[in-house]
Structure formats: structure tokens, C-alpha cells
Scaffold this active site. Structure first.
Site, PDB file in Angstrom:
ATOM      1  N   ASN A  10      28.141  21.831 127.836  1.00  0.00           N
ATOM      2  CA  ASN A  10      26.684  21.661 127.771  1.00  0.00           C
ATOM      3  C   ASN A  10      26.368  20.458 126.883  1.00  0.00           C
ATOM      4  O   ASN A  10      26.375  20.551 125.659  1.00  0.00           O
ATOM      5  CB  ASN A  10      26.043  22.940 127.209  1.00  0.00           C
ATOM      6  CG  ASN A  10      24.523  22.825 127.149  1.00  0.00           C
ATOM      7  OD1 ASN A  10      23.947  21.880 127.686  1.00  0.00           O
ATOM      8  ND2 ASN A  10      23.887  23.784 126.503  1.00  0.00           N
ATOM      9  N   TRP A  11      26.102  19.346 127.551  1.00  0.00           N
ATOM     10  CA  TRP A  11      25.842  18.100 126.798  1.00  0.00           C
ATOM     11  C   TRP A  11      24.435  18.083 126.190  1.00  0.00           C
ATOM     12  O   TRP A  11      24.076  17.160 125.466  1.00  0.00           O
ATOM     13  CB  TRP A  11      26.009  16.880 127.715  1.00  0.00           C
ATOM     14  CG  TRP A  11      27.424  16.606 128.116  1.00  0.00           C
ATOM     15  CD1 TRP A  11      28.552  17.269 127.694  1.00  0.00           C
ATOM     16  CD2 TRP A  11      27.884  15.587 129.017  1.00  0.00           C
ATOM     17  NE1 TRP A  11      29.675  16.730 128.282  1.00  0.00           N
ATOM     18  CE2 TRP A  11      29.288  15.689 129.099  1.00  0.00           C
ATOM     19  CE3 TRP A  11      27.239  14.596 129.766  1.00  0.00           C
ATOM     20  CZ2 TRP A  11      30.054  14.842 129.891  1.00  0.00           C
ATOM     21  CZ3 TRP A  11      28.008  13.748 130.567  1.00  0.00           C
ATOM     22  CH2 TRP A  11      29.403  13.881 130.616  1.00  0.00           C
ATOM     23  N   HIS A  80      18.032  29.294 128.122  1.00  0.00           N
ATOM     24  CA  HIS A  80      18.761  28.924 126.901  1.00  0.00           C
ATOM     25  C   HIS A  80      17.818  29.115 125.707  1.00  0.00           C
ATOM     26  O   HIS A  80      16.616  28.843 125.814  1.00  0.00           O
ATOM     27  CB  HIS A  80      19.225  27.470 127.007  1.00  0.00           C
ATOM     28  CG  HIS A  80      20.214  27.105 125.938  1.00  0.00           C
ATOM     29  ND1 HIS A  80      19.834  26.859 124.646  1.00  0.00           N
ATOM     30  CD2 HIS A  80      21.563  26.965 125.969  1.00  0.00           C
ATOM     31  CE1 HIS A  80      20.923  26.581 123.925  1.00  0.00           C
ATOM     32  NE2 HIS A  80      21.984  26.649 124.702  1.00  0.00           N
ATOM     33  N   GLU A 130      24.611  34.409 123.696  1.00  0.00           N
ATOM     34  CA  GLU A 130      24.648  33.372 122.658  1.00  0.00           C
ATOM     35  C   GLU A 130      23.638  33.694 121.559  1.00  0.00           C
ATOM     36  O   GLU A 130      22.426  33.523 121.748  1.00  0.00           O
ATOM     37  CB  GLU A 130      24.337  31.999 123.237  1.00  0.00           C
ATOM     38  CG  GLU A 130      24.376  30.920 122.152  1.00  0.00           C
ATOM     39  CD  GLU A 130      24.265  29.515 122.708  1.00  0.00           C
ATOM     40  OE1 GLU A 130      25.271  28.811 122.695  1.00  0.00           O
ATOM     41  OE2 GLU A 130      23.182  29.139 123.169  1.00  0.00           O
TER      42      GLU A 130
HETATM   43  P1  PGA Z   1      27.155  24.617 120.420  1.00  0.00           P
HETATM   44  O1  PGA Z   1      26.084  24.838 121.563  1.00  0.00           O
HETATM   45  O2  PGA Z   1      28.527  24.810 121.029  1.00  0.00           O
HETATM   46  O3  PGA Z   1      26.930  23.235 119.923  1.00  0.00           O
HETATM   47  O4  PGA Z   1      26.892  25.660 119.363  1.00  0.00           O
HETATM   48  C1  PGA Z   1      26.309  25.708 122.622  1.00  0.00           C
HETATM   49  C2  PGA Z   1      25.070  25.890 123.445  1.00  0.00           C
HETATM   50  O5  PGA Z   1      23.984  26.108 122.859  1.00  0.00           O
HETATM   51  O6  PGA Z   1      25.126  25.814 124.676  1.00  0.00           O
END
Ligand code: PGA
Length: 203
Positions: A10-11, A80, A130
Site C-alpha cells: 500500500n503505497w 481504510h 488493522e
Molecule cells: P504501515 O501502513 O505498514 O505503514 O503501518 C499500513 C496501512 O495502513 O495500510
């Protein structure tokens, strides 16, 4: 055939230059770049970071699922925590986005911190758990312990694919991998060398 472990890069709104990694055979790598770069990515699966809740039409600034499907996009993140927080995205919008994606045969990956963030109908979707506090900040990782991740995941539905995201890096990937069918990697995906280490450790 056994399903490949999925690693999504995920850029976010970054555009790393000269990004190239060699992908181990038993791993699927999907790149989630900013929208305009989707068409430039070759040799990896494609994941969109978001999609319009509407179909094609008079919605200036939106990118419809149909457009994404035309580019060969296979996965799409929805809900997200950065979109919920910064753009006020609601579960009702997320449900509409999921319908658009499923109609266009793109796999929705619902991002959720808890069960309340899951829309009612999740049939045909994958889920990325997440916790927002585990997301890296300015390149600083804030990893969640694998024990806590395991406990949190135990409350999620069992009949869908579960992924994990939040500060995934080459140090903690081995502890996380057995818990999920894939991971979403943000900051650590911007450096192809670091990303290669993660993919190699998963293979
Ligand atoms: P991170 O982000 O690996 O920089 O914590 C992941 C995401 O939010 O997709």
C-alpha cells in the site's frame, strides 16, 4: 493448488521510483499505488486503495469500479482507517463500494479495526484487520504484538479471508504470517529492498 500468501504493497499517496522486486513463487504480490499509477504497474497483481461508491456517470473526481476493472485491478481496499478518519467514510458508503466492486468482479478488502466497522453484508469479501494505532507514523513502526493480533482476529468472521495491516516489517512478518492469509504493508513497501525481505521471509 494451495493459495498463495498475499502481500499488498500500500503505497498510499507516495510514488516510489524504480520499484521492482522478485516475487517468490508461492507468494502473490499486489501493488496498491495512487490511482494514476495503476496503469503503469506491470508484473504484479493490482490493488486499488479506494473506489467510488457510485457507478460510472456524472461524479467528477471519482474512479468507478468499472474503470478499475478495465485496468485489470483484482483487489480494492475499502474503509481504510485513514479514509474513515480524514474523509469521513461511513459503513453505508463502504457497503455501496463493496456492491460496486463485486458487480465488477473485484475482490473488496474491507479494512476494519473492530467488528463495528464491518458492514452488514460481507459476502464475497476479504477483511484486513488493522488497529489504527499500529499504523506507522512518519516511518516509525508501532507494531502490535502477535498475541494481541491473534486475540483480535479470533472475533472476526471465520468464513472470509483475513489479512493484517499495521507496521508490518521484515522483523515481525514471521510472527504474523501464520495468523492470516495475507498482509498489507505500508511504509515498508516503499523500499523495494525491505519489501523483498518481507516477501522472501514469507516464502
Ligand atoms: P504501515 O501502513 O505498514 O505503514 O503501518 C499500513 C496501512 O495502513 O495500510
Amino acid at each position: 493448488m494451495e493459495e498463495k500468501f498475499l502481500i499488498i504493497a500500500n503505497w498510499k499517496s507516495n510514488s516510489p521510483l524504480n520499484w521492482s522486486v522478485s516475487v517468490p513463487e508461492n507468494i502473490e504480490v499486489a501493488i496498491a499505488p495512487p490511482f494514476p499509477l495503476l496503469a503503469t504497474i506491470k508484473g504484479y497483481s493490482l490493488c486499488a486503495q479506494d473506489v467510488s461508491q457510485f457507478g460510472p456517470g456524472a461524479y467528477t473526481g471519482e474512479v468507478s469500479a468499472k474503470v478499475l476493472a478495465g485496468l485489470g485491478v483484482k483487489y480494492c481496499l475499502v474503509g481504510h482507517s485513514e479514509r474513515r478518519k480524514n474523509f469521513g467514510e461511513t459503513n453505508a458508503q463502504i457497503q455501496q463500494k463493496i456492491s460496486q466492486l463485486l458487480e465488477n468482479k473485484i475482490m473488496p478488502i474491507i479494512c476494519a479495526q473492530n467488528l463495528e466497522e464491518l458492514p452488514k453484508n460481507i459476502e464475497g469479501c476479504s477483511i484486513m484487520y488493522e488497529p489504527a494505532e499500529a499504523i506507522s507514523v512518519n516511518g516509525q513502526y508501532n507494531p502490535e504484538s502477535p498475541e494481541k493480533i491473534k486475540t483480535a482476529l479470533s472475533f472476526f468472521p471465520k468464513d472470509v479471508k483475513l489479512l493484517y495491516g499495521g507496521s508490518v516489517n521484515s522483523d515481525d512478518i514471521l510472527a504474523i504470517k501464520p495468523l492470516v492469509t495475507g498482509v498489507v504493508v505500508g511504509h515498508a513497501s516503499l523500499d523495494p529492498q525491505m519489501f523483498t525481505q518481507i516477501a522472501t521471509k514469507c516464502s
